[in-house]
Design a protein around this motif. Structure first.
Motif, short mmCIF file in Angstrom:
data_model
loop_
_atom_site.label_atom_id
_atom_site.label_comp_id
_atom_site.label_asym_id
_atom_site.label_seq_id
_atom_site.Cartn_x
_atom_site.Cartn_y
_atom_site.Cartn_z
N GLY A 379 39.38 33.55 55.04
CA GLY A 379 38.36 34.35 54.35
C GLY A 379 38.51 34.25 52.84
N ASP A 380 37.39 34.36 52.18
CA ASP A 380 37.38 34.33 50.71
C ASP A 380 37.51 35.75 50.21
OD1 ASP A 380 37.12 33.85 48.07
OD2 ASP A 380 35.18 32.84 48.18
N THR A 381 38.73 36.20 50.04
CA THR A 381 38.96 37.60 49.67
C THR A 381 38.51 37.88 48.25
OG1 THR A 381 41.20 37.04 48.98
CG2 THR A 381 40.90 37.78 51.24
N GLN A 382 38.51 36.86 47.41
CA GLN A 382 38.10 37.11 46.04
C GLN A 382 36.63 37.54 45.97
OE1 GLN A 382 40.05 37.15 43.49
NE2 GLN A 382 41.88 36.37 44.47
N GLU A 383 35.81 37.05 46.88
CA GLU A 383 34.40 37.41 46.88
C GLU A 383 34.15 38.68 47.68
OE1 GLU A 383 32.04 36.08 45.18
OE2 GLU A 383 33.28 34.51 44.33
N GLN A 384 34.96 38.87 48.75
CA GLN A 384 34.71 40.01 49.63
C GLN A 384 35.20 41.32 49.06
OE1 GLN A 384 36.52 38.93 53.32
NE2 GLN A 384 35.08 37.30 53.76
N LEU A 385 36.29 41.28 48.32
CA LEU A 385 36.91 42.52 47.83
C LEU A 385 36.96 42.49 46.30
CD1 LEU A 385 39.87 42.72 50.35
CD2 LEU A 385 37.73 43.98 50.44
N GLY A 386 36.61 43.57 45.69
CA GLY A 386 36.66 43.64 44.23
C GLY A 386 37.19 44.99 43.79
N PHE A 387 38.00 44.97 42.74
CA PHE A 387 38.61 46.21 42.24
C PHE A 387 38.48 46.24 40.72
CE2 PHE A 387 40.55 45.14 46.22
CZ PHE A 387 40.46 46.32 46.93
N GLY A 388 37.20 46.11 40.25
CA GLY A 388 36.97 46.07 38.82
C GLY A 388 37.42 47.31 38.10
N LEU A 389 37.20 48.48 38.71
CA LEU A 389 37.59 49.71 38.04
C LEU A 389 39.08 49.79 37.79
CD1 LEU A 389 35.29 52.27 39.87
CD2 LEU A 389 35.09 51.48 37.52
N GLY A 390 39.86 49.48 38.84
CA GLY A 390 41.31 49.55 38.69
C GLY A 390 41.83 48.55 37.67
N LEU A 391 41.31 47.32 37.73
CA LEU A 391 41.76 46.31 36.77
C LEU A 391 41.28 46.65 35.36
CD1 LEU A 391 41.23 43.02 38.79
CD2 LEU A 391 43.36 44.25 38.34
N GLU A 392 40.08 47.20 35.22
CA GLU A 392 39.61 47.58 33.89
C GLU A 392 40.50 48.66 33.30
OE1 GLU A 392 35.80 49.79 31.77
OE2 GLU A 392 35.75 49.31 33.91
N LEU A 393 40.84 49.67 34.09
CA LEU A 393 41.73 50.72 33.61
C LEU A 393 43.10 50.15 33.27
CD1 LEU A 393 42.07 53.71 33.07
CD2 LEU A 393 42.62 54.04 35.48
N THR A 394 43.58 49.24 34.11
CA THR A 394 44.88 48.61 33.85
C THR A 394 44.86 47.85 32.53
OG1 THR A 394 45.31 48.40 36.21
CG2 THR A 394 46.55 46.96 34.74
N HIS A 395 43.81 47.07 32.29
CA HIS A 395 43.72 46.30 31.04
C HIS A 395 43.63 47.22 29.83
CE1 HIS A 395 43.69 42.61 33.14
NE2 HIS A 395 42.43 42.65 33.58
N ARG A 396 42.94 48.34 29.95
CA ARG A 396 42.85 49.28 28.83
C ARG A 396 44.22 49.83 28.47
NH1 ARG A 396 38.46 53.79 29.78
NH2 ARG A 396 39.39 54.45 27.80
N ILE A 397 44.99 50.20 29.47
CA ILE A 397 46.32 50.75 29.21
C ILE A 397 47.23 49.68 28.61
CG2 ILE A 397 48.35 51.78 30.29
CD1 ILE A 397 46.45 52.98 32.40
N ILE A 398 47.17 48.48 29.16
CA ILE A 398 48.02 47.39 28.66
C ILE A 398 47.68 47.07 27.21
CG2 ILE A 398 48.51 44.93 28.93
CD1 ILE A 398 48.29 45.35 31.95
N ARG A 399 46.39 47.00 26.89
CA ARG A 399 45.99 46.70 25.51
C ARG A 399 46.42 47.82 24.56
NH1 ARG A 399 41.03 45.07 27.88
NH2 ARG A 399 40.13 47.10 27.26
N HIS A 400 46.32 49.06 25.02
CA HIS A 400 46.68 50.18 24.15
C HIS A 400 48.16 50.16 23.80
CE1 HIS A 400 46.52 54.14 22.37
NE2 HIS A 400 47.48 54.55 23.16
N TYR A 401 49.01 49.83 24.76
CA TYR A 401 50.46 49.83 24.51
C TYR A 401 50.98 48.45 24.14
CZ TYR A 401 51.17 54.65 25.92
OH TYR A 401 51.16 56.02 25.97
N SER A 402 50.12 47.45 24.08
CA SER A 402 50.51 46.07 23.70
C SER A 402 51.62 45.53 24.59
CB SER A 402 50.95 46.04 22.22
OG SER A 402 49.90 46.47 21.38
N TRP A 403 51.55 45.83 25.87
CA TRP A 403 52.50 45.26 26.81
C TRP A 403 52.15 43.80 27.08
CZ3 TRP A 403 51.76 50.10 30.36
CH2 TRP A 403 52.57 51.13 29.88
#
Length: 422
Positions: A379-403
């Protein structure tokens, strides 16, 4: 019912009122200058008569209609009844008879005392009666309108011209204002990124900028609220699932004897999930304020947190053929606990969700954590499942703390590495 005032009508009435006052004032000033000009002309004529009249003549003389005498008693009785005897050289008196201020004079009295160098005193006077004034007026205005009609006509023409000019000026001002009102009324969030229309006046353009900035601020607030709700619903799924599953387990353990220790463990997981939900809500509120301050740091067991999150998210792979390998080195670090929990739970959840069959490897070396997932299903899980909200929040936190965070994509999975101390 309260009547709302119209700004346009108010401005028109105010300007027309000021124009009327101005026209009436200048008409009055014109009439006053007319009379002063007449006084000046009569006075200069009387001075010239006194200068060039024959000297040492005791006879009563008349020149250009003016009476010239040497004794006050010889002055016409009508003059002496109205004026007191002048005592100074070039002392001048006048009396104008008229129906009202703007009407032509019906009669006039003039008196001047003139003293010559040889101490000779002359009293020069003139009476302009009704017949003479009417004859003079008829000769001066043979082809003209009466004096009052002329003043009223000029005033009416001036007000009409002023009203026409004001109408065009009001149109030039009112049309951009109406355009601004129509633009503000039909402004939509999609149009906030478009350039501002030109309303021809700096004040209106500044007002349009204020309206746009205000709506943009409101739109940003609404967008942050929507993101908060979306992130909250996304992030609270795991602790809610933990509470529900452990509540069901607790229900089963209540009826079983000798399960006190197991019940304590279940209660600890439920309490821990409650604390996690509280911290998540506070952190999400902090992230959605638009400007962030640093959250307080605390001693965090990074390895224990990874094990705990893996156990809490284990329900995502319960019915899957997925092998999980966790290798932790241990260690305590000063980090924002709730933010680290959000980042790691999202990364682990993403790996679990995108792996239908295969392996997930979680490794912790010091402050560095790597999460790798390999999916061997078709199965093509990349197309079937998406977690944009979680990854967006993760990227915001990482950018804020410059990890330091690196993500490598593969056809069958993804490798994520994050260093919390860089």
């Amino acid at each position: 019912m309260k009547i709302r005032r119209s700004l346009k009508i108010f401005i028109v009435c105010a300007i027309m009122g000021m124009a009327t006052i101005t026209v009436v004032g200048f008409s009055t000033l014109t009439a006053n200058y007319f009379e002063k000009g007449l006084d000046g002309g009569v006075r200069m004529t009387m001075q010239e008569i006194g200068r060039f009249s024959p000297a040492n003549s005791d006879k009563e003389e008349y020149t250009l209609g003016f009476q010239i005498v040497h004794q006050w008693q010889e002055v016409t009785p009508e003059i002496r009844q109205v004026f007191a005897q002048p005592t100074k050289h070039l002392e001048f008196y006048k009396k104008i008879y008229r129906d009202h201020w703007y009407s032509e004079p019906n009669g006039a009295l003039f008196l001047l005392r003139y003293e010559r160098s040889n101490n000779e005193v002359l009293y020069i006077s003139r009476i302009v009666d009704d017949i003479e004034a009417a004859d003079l007026s008829s000769r001066l205005n043979q082809d003209d309108l009466p004096h009052l009609c002329q003043i009223l006509g000029y005033a009416t023409i001036a007000l009409a011209m002023f009203a026409v000019c004001m109408y065009f000026v009001m149109q030039l001002v009112a049309q951009p204002i109406e355009r601004l009102a129509k633009w503000a009324k039909t402004l939509t969030p999609c149009q906030l990124n478009h350039p501002l229309p030109d309303f021809h006046y700096n004040e209106l353009n500044r007002l349009a900028t204020i309206v746009k900035n205000s709506l943009s601020s409101v739109e940003d607030s609404l967008r942050r609220e929507h993101k908060f709700l979306a992130h909250a619903s996304h992030e609270l799924r795991t602790p809610i699932a933990v509470v529900r599953s452990n509540t069901e387990l607790m229900t089963k353990l209540v009826d079983k004897p000798n399960s006190i220790e197991k019940q304590k463990e279940v209660l600890e997981r439920i309490l821990r999930a409650g604390v996690t939900m509280t911290d998540l809500c506070e952190t999400l509120l902090w992230l959605n304020r638009g400007h962030h301050n640093q959250l307080p740091l605390s001693q965090l067991h990074l390895g224990e947190l990874l094990k705990q999150l893996s156990q809490e998210l284990n329900y995502l792979i319960r019915d899957k053929d997925v092998q999980v390998e966790i290798t932790v080195e241990g260690g305590v670090f000063e980090l924002p606990t709730t933010l680290c929990r959000i980042v790691l739970s999202n990364l682990i959840r993403n790996a679990y969700q995108h792996t239908l069959r295969g392996t997930v490897v979680i490794t912790q070396l010091g402050a560095e954590v790597s999460i790798k997932n390999r999916d061997t299903s078709c199965g093509d899980t990349q197309e079937q499942l998406g977690f944009g909200l979680g990854l967006e929040l993760t990227h915001r936190i990482i950018r804020h703390y410059s990890w330091d965070c690196t993500i490598e994509e593969y056809p069958d999975g993804r490798d994520v590495r994050i260093n919390f101390t860089s």
